[in-house]
Design a protein around this motif. Structure first.
Motif, PDB file in Angstrom:
ATOM      1  N   ASP A   1      -5.688  -3.073   0.468  1.00 53.82           N
ATOM      2  CA  ASP A   1      -4.334  -3.030   1.032  1.00 53.82           C
ATOM      3  C   ASP A   1      -3.348  -2.915  -0.130  1.00 53.82           C
ATOM      4  N   TRP A   2      -3.049  -1.676  -0.530  1.00 53.44           N
ATOM      5  CA  TRP A   2      -2.180  -1.423  -1.680  1.00 53.44           C
ATOM      6  C   TRP A   2      -0.756  -1.888  -1.441  1.00 53.44           C
ATOM      7  N   SER A   3      -0.370  -2.095  -0.190  1.00 49.50           N
ATOM      8  CA  SER A   3       0.987  -2.553   0.086  1.00 49.50           C
ATOM      9  C   SER A   3       1.218  -3.962  -0.451  1.00 49.50           C
ATOM     10  N   LYS A   4       0.138  -4.688  -0.753  1.00 49.40           N
ATOM     11  CA  LYS A   4       0.261  -6.057  -1.266  1.00 49.40           C
ATOM     12  C   LYS A   4       0.174  -6.124  -2.790  1.00 49.40           C
TER      13      LYS A   4
ATOM     14  N   LYS B   1       2.735   3.195   8.167  1.00 51.75           N
ATOM     15  CA  LYS B   1       2.107   1.883   8.080  1.00 51.75           C
ATOM     16  C   LYS B   1       0.639   2.041   8.424  1.00 51.75           C
ATOM     17  N   LYS B   2      -0.207   1.291   7.744  1.00 50.50           N
ATOM     18  CA  LYS B   2      -1.638   1.337   7.991  1.00 50.50           C
ATOM     19  C   LYS B   2      -2.025   0.105   8.808  1.00 50.50           C
TER      20      LYS B   2
ATOM     21  N   PHE C   1      -5.760  -4.258   9.137  1.00 46.18           N
ATOM     22  CA  PHE C   1      -4.816  -4.777   8.160  1.00 46.18           C
ATOM     23  C   PHE C   1      -3.849  -5.727   8.844  1.00 46.18           C
ATOM     24  N   GLU C   2      -3.494  -6.790   8.178  1.00 45.84           N
ATOM     25  CA  GLU C   2      -2.473  -7.739   8.622  1.00 45.84           C
ATOM     26  C   GLU C   2      -2.599  -8.136  10.080  1.00 45.84           C
TER      27      GLU C   2
ATOM     28  N   HIS D   1      -8.240   0.860   8.871  1.00 45.91           N
ATOM     29  CA  HIS D   1      -8.830   1.915   8.055  1.00 45.91           C
ATOM     30  C   HIS D   1     -10.302   1.602   7.859  1.00 45.91           C
TER      31      HIS D   1
ATOM     32  N   GLU E   1       2.014   0.717  -4.406  1.00 45.51           N
ATOM     33  CA  GLU E   1       1.999   1.378  -3.104  1.00 45.51           C
ATOM     34  C   GLU E   1       2.588   2.769  -3.248  1.00 45.51           C
TER      35      GLU E   1
END
Length: 164
Positions: free
Chosen positions: A55-58, A142-143, A151-152, A146, A63
């Motif tokens: 999860d690259w958003s974290k 938003k993912k 995710f989340e 995957h 990101e």
């Protein structure tokens, strides 16, 4: 391919970090047999890679932007879509490429640092290929899920509903 090999494939597809001893116990064979089966699957190019879902958003400042580009192309005599697909997947920005049915022929997944970088890829690299007729770019916002990983997952509301 025997049932044990298929069972091993299903398990490692779900968890690529599973240990050989655990895998051997799960499929009821020796560790040596598991190693041999895995080696054969790798040699036969059935197992192509082991990867992690991240999860690259974290991760701060890591990101990027992911885009899915629908591409309409003219197939080439004798090779169909293979030649243009090979030309496209050789670009380092391309993370995935699929031949599709429907309105578009190819679906290209690319990653970049900015939307401008992706726009440059489409205008300078992809659209300039002779057999490319048209493109439509979709940006991932938003993912949610995957490769089977959600995710989340939000916390469930644990309050009791009060009704009169």
């Amino acid at each position: 391919m025997n049932e044990r090999a298929i069972e091993i494939l299903r398990i490692i597809e779900e968890n690529g970090r599973i240990t050989i001893p655990t895998l051997a116990k799960m499929v009821d064979v020796t560790e040596e047999e598991v190693k041999d089966i895995l080696q054969q699957l790798e040699d036969d190019k059935i197992i192509l890679s082991y990867s992690a879902v991240i999860d690259w958003s974290k991760v701060d400042q890591q990101e990027g932007v992911t885009a899915v580009i629908d591409v309409k192309v003219t197939p080439q005599r004798g090779v169909g879509f293979d030649q243009v697909a090979e030309r496209i997947y050789r670009f380092p920005e391309v993370k995935a490429l699929y031949l599709m049915s429907g309105a578009y022929d190819l679906s290209v997944v690319i990653e970049g640092k900015t939307m401008s970088e992706i726009a440059r890829f489409v205008s300078e690299k992809l659209s300039t290929i002779d057999t490319v007729i048209s493109t439509t770019t979709h940006f991932q916002l938003k993912k949610y899920k995957h490769d089977g990983v959600v995710f989340e997952q939000g916390e469930q509301d644990r309050r009791i509903v009060v009704t009169p």
